[in-house]
Design a protein around this motif. Structure first.
Motif, PDB file in Angstrom:
ATOM      1  N   GLY A   1      30.010 -15.838  78.030  1.00  0.00           N
ATOM      2  CA  GLY A   1      29.141 -15.577  76.882  1.00  0.00           C
ATOM      3  C   GLY A   1      27.992 -14.635  77.213  1.00  0.00           C
ATOM      4  N   GLU A   2      27.027 -15.122  78.007  1.00  0.00           N
ATOM      5  CA  GLU A   2      25.851 -14.292  78.312  1.00  0.00           C
ATOM      6  C   GLU A   2      25.757 -14.106  79.826  1.00  0.00           C
ATOM      7  OE1 GLU A   2      25.889 -17.394  78.307  1.00  0.00           O
ATOM      8  OE2 GLU A   2      24.014 -18.380  78.790  1.00  0.00           O
TER       9      GLU A   2
ATOM     10  N   ASN B   1      19.765 -16.714  69.877  1.00  0.00           N
ATOM     11  CA  ASN B   1      20.757 -16.900  68.802  1.00  0.00           C
ATOM     12  C   ASN B   1      20.193 -17.783  67.697  1.00  0.00           C
ATOM     13  OD1 ASN B   1      23.095 -15.475  69.398  1.00  0.00           O
ATOM     14  ND2 ASN B   1      23.926 -17.062  70.713  1.00  0.00           N
ATOM     15  N   ASP B   2      19.588 -18.897  68.119  1.00  0.00           N
ATOM     16  CA  ASP B   2      19.100 -19.865  67.132  1.00  0.00           C
ATOM     17  C   ASP B   2      17.946 -19.281  66.310  1.00  0.00           C
ATOM     18  OD1 ASP B   2      20.972 -21.560  68.130  1.00  0.00           O
ATOM     19  OD2 ASP B   2      19.594 -22.843  69.255  1.00  0.00           O
ATOM     20  N   SER B   3      17.089 -18.485  66.964  1.00  0.00           N
ATOM     21  CA  SER B   3      15.923 -17.959  66.242  1.00  0.00           C
ATOM     22  C   SER B   3      16.265 -16.752  65.378  1.00  0.00           C
ATOM     23  CB  SER B   3      14.833 -17.524  67.222  1.00  0.00           C
ATOM     24  OG  SER B   3      14.602 -18.520  68.160  1.00  0.00           O
ATOM     25  N   PHE B   4      17.121 -15.877  65.869  1.00  0.00           N
ATOM     26  CA  PHE B   4      17.309 -14.602  65.151  1.00  0.00           C
ATOM     27  C   PHE B   4      18.740 -14.369  64.680  1.00  0.00           C
ATOM     28  CE2 PHE B   4      14.085 -13.943  68.555  1.00  0.00           C
ATOM     29  CZ  PHE B   4      12.964 -13.972  67.734  1.00  0.00           C
ATOM     30  N   GLY B   5      19.630 -15.307  64.966  1.00  0.00           N
ATOM     31  CA  GLY B   5      21.015 -15.178  64.482  1.00  0.00           C
ATOM     32  C   GLY B   5      21.955 -14.626  65.534  1.00  0.00           C
ATOM     33  N   HIS B   6      23.216 -14.923  65.333  1.00  0.00           N
ATOM     34  CA  HIS B   6      24.273 -14.546  66.271  1.00  0.00           C
ATOM     35  C   HIS B   6      24.420 -13.018  66.353  1.00  0.00           C
ATOM     36  CE1 HIS B   6      28.295 -15.075  68.132  1.00  0.00           C
ATOM     37  NE2 HIS B   6      27.778 -16.236  68.494  1.00  0.00           N
ATOM     38  N   GLY B   7      24.189 -12.356  65.206  1.00  0.00           N
ATOM     39  CA  GLY B   7      24.321 -10.885  65.159  1.00  0.00           C
ATOM     40  C   GLY B   7      23.309 -10.240  66.092  1.00  0.00           C
ATOM     41  N   PHE B   8      22.078 -10.738  66.043  1.00  0.00           N
ATOM     42  CA  PHE B   8      21.062 -10.182  66.942  1.00  0.00           C
ATOM     43  C   PHE B   8      21.397 -10.557  68.394  1.00  0.00           C
ATOM     44  CE2 PHE B   8      17.002 -10.309  69.260  1.00  0.00           C
ATOM     45  CZ  PHE B   8      16.713  -8.958  69.196  1.00  0.00           C
ATOM     46  N   GLY B   9      21.949 -11.779  68.578  1.00  0.00           N
ATOM     47  CA  GLY B   9      22.388 -12.193  69.914  1.00  0.00           C
ATOM     48  C   GLY B   9      23.381 -11.181  70.478  1.00  0.00           C
ATOM     49  N   ASP B  10      24.316 -10.752  69.630  1.00  0.00           N
ATOM     50  CA  ASP B  10      25.302  -9.751  70.070  1.00  0.00           C
ATOM     51  C   ASP B  10      24.618  -8.433  70.442  1.00  0.00           C
ATOM     52  OD1 ASP B  10      27.295 -11.538  69.688  1.00  0.00           O
ATOM     53  OD2 ASP B  10      28.172 -10.605  67.915  1.00  0.00           O
TER      54      ASP B  10
ATOM     55  N   LEU C   1      23.213  -8.748  73.802  1.00  0.00           N
ATOM     56  CA  LEU C   1      24.265  -8.655  74.829  1.00  0.00           C
ATOM     57  C   LEU C   1      24.623  -7.192  75.091  1.00  0.00           C
ATOM     58  CD1 LEU C   1      26.630 -11.562  73.722  1.00  0.00           C
ATOM     59  CD2 LEU C   1      25.276 -11.461  75.821  1.00  0.00           C
ATOM     60  N   ARG C   2      24.732  -6.413  73.988  1.00  0.00           N
ATOM     61  CA  ARG C   2      25.093  -4.993  74.155  1.00  0.00           C
ATOM     62  C   ARG C   2      23.986  -4.235  74.892  1.00  0.00           C
ATOM     63  NH1 ARG C   2      27.890  -5.473  69.021  1.00  0.00           N
ATOM     64  NH2 ARG C   2      25.903  -5.219  67.958  1.00  0.00           N
ATOM     65  N   ALA C   3      22.731  -4.538  74.532  1.00  0.00           N
ATOM     66  CA  ALA C   3      21.607  -3.822  75.161  1.00  0.00           C
ATOM     67  C   ALA C   3      21.522  -4.147  76.656  1.00  0.00           C
ATOM     68  CB  ALA C   3      20.303  -4.193  74.455  1.00  0.00           C
ATOM     69  N   VAL C   4      21.678  -5.428  76.992  1.00  0.00           N
ATOM     70  CA  VAL C   4      21.606  -5.810  78.414  1.00  0.00           C
ATOM     71  C   VAL C   4      22.766  -5.161  79.171  1.00  0.00           C
ATOM     72  CG1 VAL C   4      21.815  -7.750  80.023  1.00  0.00           C
ATOM     73  CG2 VAL C   4      20.320  -7.949  78.026  1.00  0.00           C
ATOM     74  N   ALA C   5      23.949  -5.201  78.565  1.00  0.00           N
ATOM     75  CA  ALA C   5      25.132  -4.599  79.210  1.00  0.00           C
ATOM     76  C   ALA C   5      24.884  -3.117  79.480  1.00  0.00           C
ATOM     77  CB  ALA C   5      26.357  -4.770  78.311  1.00  0.00           C
TER      78      ALA C   5
ATOM     79  N   ASP D   1      18.359 -15.259  80.092  1.00  0.00           N
ATOM     80  CA  ASP D   1      17.580 -16.503  79.989  1.00  0.00           C
ATOM     81  C   ASP D   1      17.401 -16.936  78.537  1.00  0.00           C
ATOM     82  OD1 ASP D   1      17.271 -16.489  82.764  1.00  0.00           O
ATOM     83  OD2 ASP D   1      15.532 -15.144  82.623  1.00  0.00           O
ATOM     84  N   PHE D   2      17.493 -18.225  78.324  1.00  0.00           N
ATOM     85  CA  PHE D   2      17.269 -18.844  77.010  1.00  0.00           C
ATOM     86  C   PHE D   2      17.999 -18.101  75.891  1.00  0.00           C
ATOM     87  CE2 PHE D   2      13.259 -19.762  79.431  1.00  0.00           C
ATOM     88  CZ  PHE D   2      13.528 -21.110  79.634  1.00  0.00           C
ATOM     89  N   PHE D   3      19.213 -17.749  76.146  1.00  0.00           N
ATOM     90  CA  PHE D   3      19.953 -16.963  75.161  1.00  0.00           C
ATOM     91  C   PHE D   3      20.249 -17.774  73.897  1.00  0.00           C
ATOM     92  CE2 PHE D   3      23.934 -14.826  73.703  1.00  0.00           C
ATOM     93  CZ  PHE D   3      23.322 -13.647  73.312  1.00  0.00           C
TER      94      PHE D   3
END
Ligand SMILES: Nc1nc2c(ncn2[C@@H]2O[C@H](COP(=O)(O)OP(=O)(O)OP(=O)(O)O)[C@@H](O)[C@H]2O)c(=O)[nH]1
Length: 366
Positions: free
Chosen positions: A268-269, A234-243, A246-250, A228-230
């Motif tokens: 993507g997500e 990304n926008d708030s904490f950067g693409h690196g944190f977004g990645d 993704l790894r943690a959810v996976a 949700d609201f991915f």
């Protein structure tokens, strides 16, 4: 070759793609052309479906999504196609070498047998002094035969060395092939692997129809999940944190899912789980467990203890109807997921095949 359309047909696809690209304000580069070309030509169903999902409600495809679509649905197909060819060549070469090694071994045994016979003859001839000349000749023959045996021995060891090399090559190709089916970011199966597993699963289930009298009827079930609201993350904490998210959810999905469940990142997500044989209740229970585990988790953003982020994920669950196509199966799971998003996110929606109408109320669980 991947594109075999006639000139007229290609022009037709291009005429259809360009207005879409303009409407989508798509960047004009080859990756973007390839994605939109494959979308309009409907040659790539998985990509077609993914673009529809990304652009529903008038959303536009951004750069990252376009690249991810290319990577998941076009680029990786080329890699794995190459790997498949290499595997075929490797197997063929290995077969030839196996045959040659077997022939050489046989030749070696023949020569050894010949050598033994000569030994016997020489002993007999040496026992008769009048036959000295003939014995000399036979000695020469014997030494010649030894040479042959030496040569064949060398050939055999050369071939066995080549067999080891071919085996190493085979393993490399096998490894490359597996890599082409794995999502590099999360280590889950990628979209291509998922599509393959889905078609195999559907083909198998067609051969093994469910027992309609069984209490909780089992069939392939599909669980689609979408963070949700991915975009906000990304926008708030950067693409690196977004990645990292993704790894943690996976990792959570992988841990909760049993081994026989195909767990894939298909966009993507977006994640997909394919349960080859399950009741709808079991599939719903699994999705619910995943939803609550993700919601309870905290992902560390920095060094400080308070720098932690929680994320939620929405799910759509459905079960395959008898004789149903992969596309209809996926569409219904997608509509269930969409209903979860629509109803406020962080929830599981189950849609059964007899509630096919998108407008029909669906069973929700928060
Ligand atoms: N960090 C990261 N972001 C990605 C990746 N692939 C896609 N994205 C981003 O994922 C975001 C998806 O956003 P949306 O499709 O708008 O969905 P959302 O914000 O999760 O909203 P809802 O699904 O409606 O809850 C986009 O910003 C993409 O750029 C990736 O591999 N890594």
């Amino acid at each position: 070759m991947r594109y075999t359309d006639s000139l007229a047909r290609s022009a037709e696809h291009l005429r259809a793609a360009l207005p879409l690209m303009t409407r989508q304000r798509a960047a004009l580069h080859p990756v973007s052309y390839a994605v939109w070309y494959e979308f309009v030509s409907a040659r790539n169903l998985a990509l077609h479906q993914a673009v529809l999902t990304h652009t529903r409600d008038g959303a536009t495809l951004d750069e990252a999504q376009t690249w991810a679509l290319y990577q998941d649905h076009i680029g990786s197909q080329l890699t794995s196609l190459d790997a498949a060819t290499a595997q075929k060549v490797g197997d063929g070469l290995a077969r030839v070498l196996d045959t040659m090694a077997a022939s050489a071994a046989e030749a070696g045994q023949e020569t050894a047998r010949f050598d033994n016979s000569l030994n016997t003859w020489v002993e007999q001839l040496l026992g008769d002094p009048n036959q000295q000349t003939q014995a000399d000749v036979l000695q020469e023959l014997l030494s010649g035969s030894r040479e042959i045996r030496g040569a064949v021995g060398a050939l055999q060891s050369q071939l066995s060395q080549s067999q080891h090399e071919i085996e190493a090559l085979r393993q490399e190709v096998r490894h490359a092939r597996n890599e082409a089916l794995v999502d590099a970011l999360t280590g889950l199966s990628n979209r291509r692997a998922f599509d393959q597993a889905l078609s195999t699963c559907l083909a198998n289930s067609a051969h093994k129809p469910d027992d309609p009298k069984a209490a909780a009827s089992t069939a392939p079930c599909l669980v689609l999940g979408d963070i949700d609201f991915f975009k906000r993350i990304n926008d708030s904490f950067g693409h690196g944190f977004g990645d990292q998210v993704l790894r943690a959810v996976a990792q959570t999905l992988k841990t909760v899912a049993a081994n026989d469940i195909i767990t894939a990142r298909i966009g993507g997500e977006e994640f997909a789980l394919l349960l080859p044989r399950s009741s709808l209740d079991q599939a719903e229970g699994l999705a619910e467990k995943m939803r609550s585990t993700v919601a309870k988790g905290r992902i560390r953003r920095g060094e400080q203890a308070q720098e932690q982020q929680n994320v939620t994920i929405s799910f759509g669950v459905t079960q395959l109807a008898p004789g149903e196509s992969a596309n209809d199966f996926l569409n219904r799971a997608d509509r269930a997921l969409y209903a979860s998003k629509h109803q406020g996110r962080n929830r599981v929606t189950v849609l059964t095949s007899d509630s096919n109408d998108a407008q029909e109320p669906v069973k929700l669980r928060a």
